[in-house]
Design a protein around this motif. Structure first.
Motif, PDB file in Angstrom:
ATOM      1  N   PHE A   1       0.862  -1.176   0.000  1.00 21.19           N
ATOM      2  CA  PHE A   1       0.000   0.000   0.000  1.00 21.19           C
ATOM      3  C   PHE A   1       0.898   1.225   0.000  1.00 21.19           C
ATOM      4  N   GLY A   2       0.326   2.360  -0.364  1.00 20.16           N
ATOM      5  CA  GLY A   2       1.136   3.562  -0.412  1.00 20.16           C
ATOM      6  C   GLY A   2       0.277   4.789  -0.588  1.00 20.16           C
ATOM      7  N   ILE A   3       0.947   5.948  -0.583  1.00 21.92           N
ATOM      8  CA  ILE A   3       0.260   7.221  -0.809  1.00 21.92           C
ATOM      9  C   ILE A   3       0.860   7.897  -2.035  1.00 21.92           C
ATOM     10  N   GLU A   4       0.033   8.677  -2.705  1.00 19.16           N
ATOM     11  CA  GLU A   4       0.424   9.274  -3.987  1.00 19.16           C
ATOM     12  C   GLU A   4      -0.007  10.734  -4.037  1.00 19.16           C
ATOM     13  N   THR A   5       0.786  11.522  -4.757  1.00 14.92           N
ATOM     14  CA  THR A   5       0.416  12.917  -4.981  1.00 14.92           C
ATOM     15  C   THR A   5      -0.801  13.001  -5.897  1.00 14.92           C
ATOM     16  N   SER A   6      -1.450  14.158  -5.865  1.00 14.01           N
ATOM     17  CA  SER A   6      -2.692  14.335  -6.624  1.00 14.01           C
ATOM     18  C   SER A   6      -2.486  14.208  -8.127  1.00 14.01           C
ATOM     19  N   ASP A   7      -1.236  14.393  -8.607  1.00 19.07           N
ATOM     20  CA  ASP A   7      -0.965  14.246 -10.038  1.00 19.07           C
ATOM     21  C   ASP A   7      -0.494  12.833 -10.404  1.00 19.07           C
ATOM     22  N   ASN A   8      -0.497  11.919  -9.428  1.00 25.47           N
ATOM     23  CA  ASN A   8      -0.123  10.515  -9.665  1.00 25.47           C
ATOM     24  C   ASN A   8       1.311  10.355 -10.152  1.00 25.47           C
ATOM     25  N   LEU A   9       2.222  11.178  -9.633  1.00 23.55           N
ATOM     26  CA  LEU A   9       3.612  11.133 -10.093  1.00 23.55           C
ATOM     27  C   LEU A   9       4.626  10.841  -8.982  1.00 23.55           C
ATOM     28  N   ASN A  10       4.166  10.747  -7.741  1.00 24.91           N
ATOM     29  CA  ASN A  10       5.080  10.510  -6.611  1.00 24.91           C
ATOM     30  C   ASN A  10       4.430   9.486  -5.696  1.00 24.91           C
ATOM     31  N   LEU A  11       5.115   8.377  -5.469  1.00 22.44           N
ATOM     32  CA  LEU A  11       4.531   7.267  -4.721  1.00 22.44           C
ATOM     33  C   LEU A  11       5.445   6.858  -3.573  1.00 22.44           C
ATOM     34  N   ILE A  12       4.880   6.850  -2.357  1.00 26.39           N
ATOM     35  CA  ILE A  12       5.583   6.434  -1.138  1.00 26.39           C
ATOM     36  C   ILE A  12       4.929   5.146  -0.656  1.00 26.39           C
ATOM     37  N   GLN A  13       5.731   4.077  -0.422  1.00 25.28           N
ATOM     38  CA  GLN A  13       5.106   2.781  -0.185  1.00 25.28           C
ATOM     39  C   GLN A  13       5.979   1.833   0.650  1.00 25.28           C
ATOM     40  N   PRO A  14       5.404   1.180   1.654  1.00 28.69           N
ATOM     41  CA  PRO A  14       6.042   0.015   2.258  1.00 28.69           C
ATOM     42  C   PRO A  14       5.695  -1.210   1.398  1.00 28.69           C
ATOM     43  N   VAL A  15       6.705  -1.945   0.938  1.00 29.32           N
ATOM     44  CA  VAL A  15       6.475  -3.043   0.000  1.00 29.32           C
ATOM     45  C   VAL A  15       6.887  -4.380   0.620  1.00 29.32           C
ATOM     46  N   ASN A  16       6.362  -5.462   0.035  1.00 27.32           N
ATOM     47  CA  ASN A  16       6.558  -6.815   0.583  1.00 27.32           C
ATOM     48  C   ASN A  16       6.741  -7.806  -0.571  1.00 27.32           C
ATOM     49  N   PRO A  17       7.841  -7.681  -1.324  1.00 28.54           N
ATOM     50  CA  PRO A  17       7.980  -8.494  -2.536  1.00 28.54           C
ATOM     51  C   PRO A  17       8.445  -9.926  -2.283  1.00 28.54           C
TER      52      PRO A  17
ATOM     53  N   GLN B   1       9.465   8.338  -8.075  1.00 28.68           N
ATOM     54  CA  GLN B   1       9.097   9.646  -8.620  1.00 28.68           C
ATOM     55  C   GLN B   1       9.223   9.574 -10.133  1.00 28.68           C
ATOM     56  N   TRP B   2       8.150   9.971 -10.823  1.00 30.13           N
ATOM     57  CA  TRP B   2       8.145   9.871 -12.283  1.00 30.13           C
ATOM     58  C   TRP B   2       8.943  10.976 -12.959  1.00 30.13           C
ATOM     59  N   ARG B   3       8.925  12.215 -12.420  1.00 36.05           N
ATOM     60  CA  ARG B   3       9.550  13.345 -13.124  1.00 36.05           C
ATOM     61  C   ARG B   3      10.267  14.271 -12.143  1.00 36.05           C
ATOM     62  N   PRO B   4      11.572  14.430 -12.255  1.00 36.03           N
ATOM     63  CA  PRO B   4      12.459  13.559 -13.019  1.00 36.03           C
ATOM     64  C   PRO B   4      12.487  12.181 -12.368  1.00 36.03           C
ATOM     65  N   GLU B   5      12.687  11.147 -13.161  1.00 43.42           N
ATOM     66  CA  GLU B   5      12.553   9.799 -12.636  1.00 43.42           C
ATOM     67  C   GLU B   5      13.595   9.528 -11.551  1.00 43.42           C
ATOM     68  N   HIS B   6      13.085   8.990 -10.447  1.00 41.18           N
ATOM     69  CA  HIS B   6      13.959   8.700  -9.300  1.00 41.18           C
ATOM     70  C   HIS B   6      13.335   7.580  -8.495  1.00 41.18           C
ATOM     71  N   ASN B   7      14.156   6.612  -8.094  1.00 40.93           N
ATOM     72  CA  ASN B   7      13.684   5.495  -7.280  1.00 40.93           C
ATOM     73  C   ASN B   7      14.683   5.262  -6.149  1.00 40.93           C
ATOM     74  N   GLU B   8      14.167   5.046  -4.950  1.00 38.06           N
ATOM     75  CA  GLU B   8      15.060   4.703  -3.845  1.00 38.06           C
ATOM     76  C   GLU B   8      14.381   3.699  -2.919  1.00 38.06           C
ATOM     77  N   ASN B   9      15.209   2.789  -2.370  1.00 35.67           N
ATOM     78  CA  ASN B   9      14.737   1.758  -1.465  1.00 35.67           C
ATOM     79  C   ASN B   9      15.508   1.845  -0.153  1.00 35.67           C
ATOM     80  N   SER B  10      14.850   1.443   0.928  1.00 36.08           N
ATOM     81  CA  SER B  10      15.492   1.385   2.229  1.00 36.08           C
ATOM     82  C   SER B  10      16.256   0.068   2.385  1.00 36.08           C
ATOM     83  N   ASP B  11      16.861  -0.125   3.555  1.00 31.44           N
ATOM     84  CA  ASP B  11      17.378  -1.440   3.907  1.00 31.44           C
ATOM     85  C   ASP B  11      16.234  -2.444   3.851  1.00 31.44           C
ATOM     86  N   GLN B  12      16.561  -3.698   3.581  1.00 31.24           N
ATOM     87  CA  GLN B  12      15.537  -4.726   3.448  1.00 31.24           C
ATOM     88  C   GLN B  12      15.748  -5.834   4.475  1.00 31.24           C
TER      89      GLN B  12
END
Length: 258
Positions: free
Chosen positions: A75-91, A105-116
């Motif tokens: 699950f996660g939260i997103e900005t009103s323009d659907n371009l920034n997503l914050i999420q705890p994931v369980n892959p 983040q879609w623009r400029p594209e950026h992805n980051e993950n925490s320790d797993q």
């Protein structure tokens, strides 16, 4: 103009057209994204406000059979323009389950993950996202409530030109990444429960809707009640996934390349 020149000219124009189309596609890309299957979307019942806190619990899924598959409930939260997503994931990563925090983040594209951290089937998991108004940031917390491991990540809210900061207004519950149906957990369900959502520090029941991006294995989200959302699938269902190739899957949830 000779034939050789015309051939080079046509090839150059074709390549330029493909590059232009790729740029347009990138500029239009946003969530809900390719790779999402069933999902639930929640918004403020008043149509206004900023998400200040979201939390939920769920049980880690059963172990699927070992494979190259990579997929996740989250699950996660997103900005009103659907371009920034914050999420705890369980892959599921092909041979184990993990938990970590992710920001895309879609623009400029950026992805980051925490320790797993590796988790086991049946472990009770907790995730939360909380707004820090003094820092214009959100804190993601992801915890295995059975073994006590936890990770916390602060994500700054992206600035929006001269208009201040972006506004997080959307809650998503999602099952992501398309694979053959028999590679998903055999129990066919993940239940998010004790769901709590706050806008402007007031707990509310969001207006929930459900949707599908990639129709795969009858993967569907269901609004169970005001504090519970389930996502179900059929391990014997119809798959839209390509045949296995033996390639190792990309291990980033928001990569568009498997």
């Amino acid at each position: 103009i000779n034939a050789e020149y015309m051939g080079v000219y046509k090839l150059t124009m074709a390549v330029s057209a493909l590059v232009l189309l790729a740029c347009i596609a990138a500029a239009l890309a946003q969530d809900p994204a390719e790779g999402w299957m069933g999902y639930a979307k929640g918004v403020s019942p008043s149509g206004q406000g900023t998400l200040t806190h979201v939390e939920a619990k769920w049980r880690c899924g059963l172990d699927p059979k070992p494979s190259q598959a990579f997929f996740s409930p989250w699950f996660g939260i997103e900005t009103s323009d659907n371009l920034n997503l914050i999420q705890p994931v369980n892959p599921w990563t092909g041979d184990q389950w993990l938990i970590y925090n992710e920001y895309f983040q879609w623009r400029p594209e950026h992805n980051e993950n925490s320790d797993q951290h590796a988790v086991k089937a049946g472990d009770l998991l907790f995730g939360s996202v909380t707004y820090n108004p003094d820092k214009h940031s959100y804190t993601i917390v992801h915890t295995n409530m059975d073994d006590g491991w936890s990770v916390s990540t602060d994500i700054p809210v992206q600035k929006q030109g001269l208009h201040g900061y972006k506004n997080y207004t959307i809650v998503y519950f999602v099952y992501e990444k398309v694979w053959q149906c028999d590679l998903y957990p055999a129990n066919g369900e993940v239940l998010f429960f004790d769901v709590k959502v706050e806008y402007d520090n007031q707990q509310v029941t969001p207006v929930w809707t459900t949707g599908i991006v990639d129709d795969n294995c009858n993967n569907r989200a269901h609004i169970v009640n005001s504090t519970a959302i389930s996502i179900t699938w059929d391990t014997r269902g119809k798959s839209s996934a390509p045949a296995p190739t033996g390639r190792v899957a990309n291990r980033t949830l928001h990569s568009r390349i498997l």
